[in-house]
Design an enzyme around this catalytic site. Structure first.
Site, PDB file in Angstrom:
ATOM      1  N   HIS A   8      -8.251  12.682  -5.509  1.00  0.00           N
ATOM      2  CA  HIS A   8      -7.015  11.895  -5.471  1.00  0.00           C
ATOM      3  C   HIS A   8      -6.818  11.138  -6.783  1.00  0.00           C
ATOM      4  O   HIS A   8      -7.765  10.961  -7.551  1.00  0.00           O
ATOM      5  CB  HIS A   8      -7.018  10.910  -4.299  1.00  0.00           C
ATOM      6  CG  HIS A   8      -8.068   9.845  -4.368  1.00  0.00           C
ATOM      7  ND1 HIS A   8      -9.342  10.015  -3.857  1.00  0.00           N
ATOM      8  CD2 HIS A   8      -8.053   8.588  -4.891  1.00  0.00           C
ATOM      9  CE1 HIS A   8     -10.047   8.911  -4.050  1.00  0.00           C
ATOM     10  NE2 HIS A   8      -9.296   8.020  -4.698  1.00  0.00           N
ATOM     11  N   GLU A  44      -3.944   1.059   1.564  1.00  0.00           N
ATOM     12  CA  GLU A  44      -3.704   2.323   0.871  1.00  0.00           C
ATOM     13  C   GLU A  44      -2.882   3.264   1.734  1.00  0.00           C
ATOM     14  O   GLU A  44      -2.936   3.225   2.962  1.00  0.00           O
ATOM     15  CB  GLU A  44      -5.026   2.998   0.475  1.00  0.00           C
ATOM     16  CG  GLU A  44      -5.798   3.552   1.666  1.00  0.00           C
ATOM     17  CD  GLU A  44      -6.941   4.499   1.274  1.00  0.00           C
ATOM     18  OE1 GLU A  44      -7.605   4.234   0.266  1.00  0.00           O
ATOM     19  OE2 GLU A  44      -7.147   5.479   1.995  1.00  0.00           O
ATOM     20  N   GLN A  55      -3.038   8.391  -4.001  1.00  0.00           N
ATOM     21  CA  GLN A  55      -3.482   7.236  -3.215  1.00  0.00           C
ATOM     22  C   GLN A  55      -2.733   6.011  -3.742  1.00  0.00           C
ATOM     23  O   GLN A  55      -3.015   5.538  -4.842  1.00  0.00           O
ATOM     24  CB  GLN A  55      -4.998   7.052  -3.389  1.00  0.00           C
ATOM     25  CG  GLN A  55      -5.582   5.861  -2.648  1.00  0.00           C
ATOM     26  CD  GLN A  55      -7.045   5.641  -3.033  1.00  0.00           C
ATOM     27  OE1 GLN A  55      -7.388   5.636  -4.206  1.00  0.00           O
ATOM     28  NE2 GLN A  55      -7.901   5.477  -2.049  1.00  0.00           N
ATOM     29  N   HIS A  79      -7.152   4.677 -10.959  1.00  0.00           N
ATOM     30  CA  HIS A  79      -8.404   5.430 -11.055  1.00  0.00           C
ATOM     31  C   HIS A  79      -8.179   6.884 -10.664  1.00  0.00           C
ATOM     32  O   HIS A  79      -7.141   7.230 -10.107  1.00  0.00           O
ATOM     33  CB  HIS A  79      -9.500   4.807 -10.172  1.00  0.00           C
ATOM     34  CG  HIS A  79      -9.244   4.903  -8.694  1.00  0.00           C
ATOM     35  ND1 HIS A  79      -8.550   3.954  -7.996  1.00  0.00           N
ATOM     36  CD2 HIS A  79      -9.577   5.854  -7.775  1.00  0.00           C
ATOM     37  CE1 HIS A  79      -8.476   4.293  -6.713  1.00  0.00           C
ATOM     38  NE2 HIS A  79      -9.095   5.444  -6.553  1.00  0.00           N
ATOM     39  N   GLU A 129     -13.816   7.280  -9.515  1.00  0.00           N
ATOM     40  CA  GLU A 129     -14.349   7.143  -8.158  1.00  0.00           C
ATOM     41  C   GLU A 129     -14.955   8.483  -7.778  1.00  0.00           C
ATOM     42  O   GLU A 129     -14.275   9.512  -7.854  1.00  0.00           O
ATOM     43  CB  GLU A 129     -13.232   6.764  -7.175  1.00  0.00           C
ATOM     44  CG  GLU A 129     -13.714   6.647  -5.728  1.00  0.00           C
ATOM     45  CD  GLU A 129     -12.600   6.288  -4.756  1.00  0.00           C
ATOM     46  OE1 GLU A 129     -11.421   6.293  -5.170  1.00  0.00           O
ATOM     47  OE2 GLU A 129     -12.923   6.021  -3.597  1.00  0.00           O
TER      48      GLU A 129
HETATM   49 CO    CO Z   1      -9.594   5.964  -4.591  1.00  0.00          CO
END
Ligand code: CO
Length: 133
Positions: A8, A44, A55, A79, A129
């Protein structure tokens, strides 16, 4: 290659409903799941794009890391989440290489998945991540 896929892309937004509405109006996007992640102080919404997700992340508290990001940088990419097959093993390898880890062991992230973050200063300014597949 230890990264299996782009799981994502995390986008920091001020108003989650407005961001969902934007992707719906512009691209016909539907929300696959929506949840609050108390440990990260965010709410989220996941929007599926092929095998990956967007996301959307909105802070739920003033001291949320995403609130700080919005203050400094404004809305935008926060991210990139990469799916990995062996998160424990990869974290061990990264530790042995003195990588700048935010999480040196897996912890619970969104969607009930185990995740760990790598600091943007470890590489070219990208918060990474790692998501156990
Ligand atoms: Co994330």
């Amino acid at each position: 290659m230890k990264l299996a896929k782009v799981d994502h892309i995390g986008i920091a937004v001020r108003d989650l409903d407005a961001a969902i509405e934007y992707f719906a109006r512009r691209y016909g996007a539907k929300v696959a799941s929506r949840e609050e992640i108390p440990q990260d102080k965010v709410e989220e919404a996941m929007i599926q794009v092929g095998e990956s997700y967007i996301q959307l992340l909105a802070p739920t508290a003033d001291d949320s890391p995403v609130a700080k990001f919005l203050e400094k940088r404004g809305e935008g990419i926060h991210h990139i989440g990469f799916g990995v097959e062996n998160l424990d093993g990869l974290l061990e390898e990264l530790s042995a290489q003195d990588a700048q880890l935010i999480d040196d062991r897996p912890r619970l992230g969104g969607g009930g998945k185990m995740v760990a973050f790598v600091h943007p200063k470890d590489g070219p300014g990208i918060l990474v991540e790692l998501v156990q597949e």
